[in-house]
Design a protein around this motif. Structure first.
Motif: not given
Length: 82
Positions: A28-37, A60-62, A66-70
């Motif tokens: 999910s976007v939340q999980i991606t955001c938490a991992r990156r943070l 917007n890129k790449p 998927s939205t999750t990856e961005r």
């Protein structure tokens, strides 16, 4: 328009009921955001916390990703330079 106003208009906030560690292979976007943070700040507490609120931009890129990856945490843009 101030930087804070621009961030407010173009960002979004999402909450997680489970911790990243308890989410398993779910994406999910939340999980991606938490991992990156967590990686950016060097704090693993973001991976174990439940009820985490993620404030993010969806890049917007790449193109074709998927939205999750961005998902990009807003906190990255307010970090101090070394």
């Amino acid at each position: 328009m101030s930087d804070e106003e621009v961030i407010y208009f173009f960002s979004e906030s999402k909450s997680m009921s489970k911790s990243v560690e308890n989410s398993g292979a779910y994406k999910s976007v939340q999980i991606t955001c938490a991992r990156r943070l967590s990686a950016f700040l060097g704090a693993d507490s973001y991976l174990t916390a439940e009820g985490l609120s993620c404030h993010m931009f969806i890049a917007n890129k790449p193109h074709g990703a998927s939205t999750t990856e961005r998902a990009v945490p807003v906190k990255i843009f307010s970090a101090e330079y070394d």
